[in-house]
Motif scaffolding. Structure first.
Motif, PDB file in Angstrom:
ATOM      1  N   SER A   1      -4.357  -0.267   0.259  1.00 21.92           N
ATOM      2  CA  SER A   1      -3.506  -1.298   0.793  1.00 21.92           C
ATOM      3  C   SER A   1      -4.291  -2.587   0.569  1.00 21.92           C
ATOM      4  O   SER A   1      -5.235  -2.889   1.302  1.00 21.92           O
ATOM      5  CB  SER A   1      -3.241  -1.094   2.283  1.00 21.92           C
ATOM      6  OG  SER A   1      -2.619  -2.266   2.768  1.00 21.92           O
TER       7      SER A   1
ATOM      8  N   ASP B   1      -7.806   7.107  -0.276  1.00 21.47           N
ATOM      9  CA  ASP B   1      -7.341   5.802   0.208  1.00 21.47           C
ATOM     10  C   ASP B   1      -8.599   5.013   0.572  1.00 21.47           C
ATOM     11  O   ASP B   1      -9.252   5.285   1.577  1.00 21.47           O
ATOM     12  CB  ASP B   1      -6.420   6.001   1.426  1.00 21.47           C
ATOM     13  CG  ASP B   1      -5.841   4.684   1.940  1.00 21.47           C
ATOM     14  OD1 ASP B   1      -6.480   3.631   1.728  1.00 21.47           O
ATOM     15  OD2 ASP B   1      -4.768   4.706   2.574  1.00 21.47           O
TER      16      ASP B   1
ATOM     17  N   GLY C   1       0.835  -1.204   0.000  1.00 20.37           N
ATOM     18  CA  GLY C   1       0.000   0.000   0.000  1.00 20.37           C
ATOM     19  C   GLY C   1       0.867   1.249   0.000  1.00 20.37           C
ATOM     20  O   GLY C   1       0.578   2.231  -0.700  1.00 20.37           O
ATOM     21  N   MET C   2       1.947   1.213   0.771  1.00 22.16           N
ATOM     22  CA  MET C   2       2.839   2.375   0.807  1.00 22.16           C
ATOM     23  C   MET C   2       3.482   2.606  -0.559  1.00 22.16           C
ATOM     24  O   MET C   2       3.675   3.750  -0.971  1.00 22.16           O
ATOM     25  CB  MET C   2       3.933   2.192   1.873  1.00 22.16           C
ATOM     26  CG  MET C   2       3.442   2.235   3.317  1.00 22.16           C
ATOM     27  SD  MET C   2       2.142   3.438   3.676  1.00 22.16           S
ATOM     28  CE  MET C   2       2.905   4.967   3.175  1.00 22.16           C
TER      29      MET C   2
ATOM     30  N   THR D   1      -3.247  -5.362   1.047  1.00 22.57           N
ATOM     31  CA  THR D   1      -2.860  -6.244   2.146  1.00 22.57           C
ATOM     32  C   THR D   1      -4.064  -6.511   3.056  1.00 22.57           C
ATOM     33  O   THR D   1      -4.111  -7.521   3.751  1.00 22.57           O
ATOM     34  CB  THR D   1      -1.766  -5.539   2.987  1.00 22.57           C
ATOM     35  OG1 THR D   1      -0.790  -4.988   2.111  1.00 22.57           O
ATOM     36  CG2 THR D   1      -1.102  -6.478   3.961  1.00 22.57           C
ATOM     37  N   LYS D   2      -4.998  -5.593   3.061  1.00 23.06           N
ATOM     38  CA  LYS D   2      -6.107  -5.618   4.024  1.00 23.06           C
ATOM     39  C   LYS D   2      -7.293  -6.396   3.441  1.00 23.06           C
ATOM     40  O   LYS D   2      -7.170  -7.565   3.182  1.00 23.06           O
ATOM     41  CB  LYS D   2      -6.455  -4.182   4.417  1.00 23.06           C
ATOM     42  CG  LYS D   2      -5.230  -3.311   4.734  1.00 23.06           C
ATOM     43  CD  LYS D   2      -4.441  -3.763   5.957  1.00 23.06           C
ATOM     44  CE  LYS D   2      -3.085  -3.072   6.101  1.00 23.06           C
ATOM     45  NZ  LYS D   2      -3.105  -1.615   6.082  1.00 23.06           N
TER      46      LYS D   2
HETATM   47  C1  LIG Z   1      -2.145  -0.595   5.881  1.00 17.27           C
HETATM   48  C2  LIG Z   1      -2.568   0.670   5.274  1.00 17.27           C
HETATM   49  C3  LIG Z   1      -1.748   1.354   4.371  1.00 17.27           C
HETATM   50  C4  LIG Z   1      -0.364   0.843   4.011  1.00 17.27           C
HETATM   51  O1  LIG Z   1      -0.413  -0.339   3.279  1.00 17.27           O
HETATM   52  P1  LIG Z   1       0.721  -1.483   3.309  1.00 17.27           P
HETATM   53  O2  LIG Z   1       0.147  -2.538   2.444  1.00 17.27           O
HETATM   54  O3  LIG Z   1       0.888  -1.895   4.737  1.00 17.27           O
HETATM   55  O4  LIG Z   1       1.962  -0.878   2.770  1.00 17.27           O
HETATM   56  C5  LIG Z   1      -2.229   2.519   3.812  1.00 17.27           C
HETATM   57  N1  LIG Z   1      -3.447   2.999   4.131  1.00 17.27           N
HETATM   58  C6  LIG Z   1      -4.254   2.377   5.001  1.00 17.27           C
HETATM   59  C7  LIG Z   1      -5.593   2.956   5.305  1.00 17.27           C
HETATM   60  C8  LIG Z   1      -3.848   1.195   5.609  1.00 17.27           C
HETATM   61  O5  LIG Z   1      -4.651   0.602   6.490  1.00 17.27           O
END
Ligand SMILES: *Cc1c(COP(=O)(O)O)cnc(C)c1O
Length: 383
Positions: free
Chosen positions: A192, A170, A74-75, A194-195
């Motif tokens: 992200s 975001d 996400g970063m 990842t979530k």
């Molecule tokens: C986790 C997160 C990020 C960063 O994402 P990564 O995948 O950890 O690099 C950015 N924005 C939000 C809202 C997040 O929860």
């Protein structure tokens, strides 16, 4: 256009005509032959990869955008988008936002001559008053992390258009299943993945979706130039996760709503629960722009001394630093996700030492409620 549940379940399906594979295969190759001196459209994997292409087309379609870009986190997605700006540019940013984004802006990009103002984006007059001659973008989280504050996307887009400012959202917390900012006039969405999109706490990934040809071309250029691309294998895992997004989000939300109600009535919490469905004004704004509230909520315990025994006593809900997976996780923002924000600022925006953030999983809600109940009761008994 098909319903989103259908689009999600069929990500990558009927894309591989040679074999008819139901799931799109993983192309590990980094280099591609120019048969007869002519490119197949694939030259080098950083520029384009067949597996990544399928993911990028899917997220662009789901977000109703023109182009998608898969990044290594996400970063990395946010960093890629920030490549649009130059020394001296100014951005207006949500007051409470993901701590890593704050860190990137303040510790890295500020050194490159970018300027950031952190504003409560619920207050349109304050936003307008913060616009400077060099303001190039609004960077918006709605709901915010961790206080679940809701910004009015249409009002912000209207203001941005008036001043020729780019809008970036975001959309990690709600995903396109619940909120599609590009339909409301936003220019860029970042995730992200990842979530919730990945959904299983097992891949790190980021996505960008852009609207408009010129902007899409610029981000495409940056994606290749910066090179923070998602690996083909992780593209595959992300698509596998996304297929069940609709089912998962519905359950996350159902559980979160019930836990929010339970926590709000608990004597150790004094009604301090943050979930977009609870505050009447924010709920009305939220419902104009989203068709769900999601699975994230935050709450404050009555006393910071209760935090440690409460967290130690939880049996089912894991004390860990992430969100959006099928397993419930609880985070203490003051020492985890938001630890890099100076204390003074952290307290000013409301991320105090009594605040906990809960990513509600898809377990049975009765088990989650019981776990919270017993840990709260235990914390209360402590001297
Ligand atoms: C986790 C997160 C990020 C960063 O994402 P990564 O995948 O950890 O690099 C950015 N924005 C939000 C809202 C997040 O929860």
């Amino acid at each position: 256009m098909k319903k989103m549940e259908t689009e999600l379940a069929q990500i990558g399906t009927r894309k591989e005509s040679k074999t008819g594979a139901i799931n799109f295969p993983v192309y590990y190759a980094t280099a591609y032959e120019h048969v007869g001196g002519v490119s197949t459209g694939y030259d080098y994997t950083r520029t384009a990869n067949p597996t990544r292409d399928v993911l990028e087309e899917s997220i662009a379609k789901l977000e109703r955008g023109d182009a998608g870009f898969a990044c290594s986190s996400g970063m990395a997605a946010i960093q890629t988008v920030m490549g649009l700006f130059s020394q001296g540019d100014h951005l207006i940013v949500s007051l409470d936002l993901y701590g890593g984004t704050y860190r990137l802006f303040e510790e890295t990009l500020r050194r490159y001559g970018l300027h950031f103002s952190y504003v409560d984006l619920r207050n349109i007059e304050e936003v307008e008053g913060s616009i400077q001659e060099n303001t190039r973008a609004f960077f918006i989280e709605t709901p915010t992390n961790p206080l679940m504050r809701v910004a009015d996307l249409q009002a912000l887009c209207h203001l941005a258009q008036k001043h020729d400012i780019l809008t970036i959202v975001d959309n990690t917390f709600l995903t396109p299943y619940y909120q599609r900012p590009l339909e409301l006039g936003v220019d860029v969405v970042v995730h992200s993945a990842t979530k919730y999109l990945g959904g299983h706490n097992d891949i790190l990934a980021g996505l960008v979706v852009t609207k408009g040809n010129e902007l899409s071309e610029r981000v495409k250029y940056l994606h290749n130039a910066i090179g923070a691309c998602l690996s083909p294998h992780d593209c595959y895992l992300l698509m596998r996760g996304m297929k069940t997004l609709a089912l998962r989000m519905d359950r996350h939300q159902e559980n979160a709503w019930q836990l929010a109600e339970f926590l709000r009535k608990h004597p150790l919490i004094n009604g301090e629960v943050f979930y977009p469905a609870l505050d009447e004004t924010e709920r009305d704004i939220h419902q104009k722009q989203a068709n769900g509230f999601g699975g994230m909520l935050s709450f404050r315990l009555a006393d910071a001394n209760l935090i440690r025994p409460f967290l130690n006593r939880l049996e089912l809900i894991t004390f860990a630093e992430s969100l959006g997976g099928v397993e419930s996780l609880i985070t203490y923002p003051a020492t985890q996700t938001h630890a890099d924000i100076p204390e003074e600022i952290r307290l000013k925006v409301g991320v105090c030492d009594r605040l906990l953030r809960l990513s509600v999983g898809i377990e049975h809600v009765d088990d989650l409620r019981s776990d919270l109940e017993q840990a709260l009761a235990f914390a209360l008994e402590q001297p």
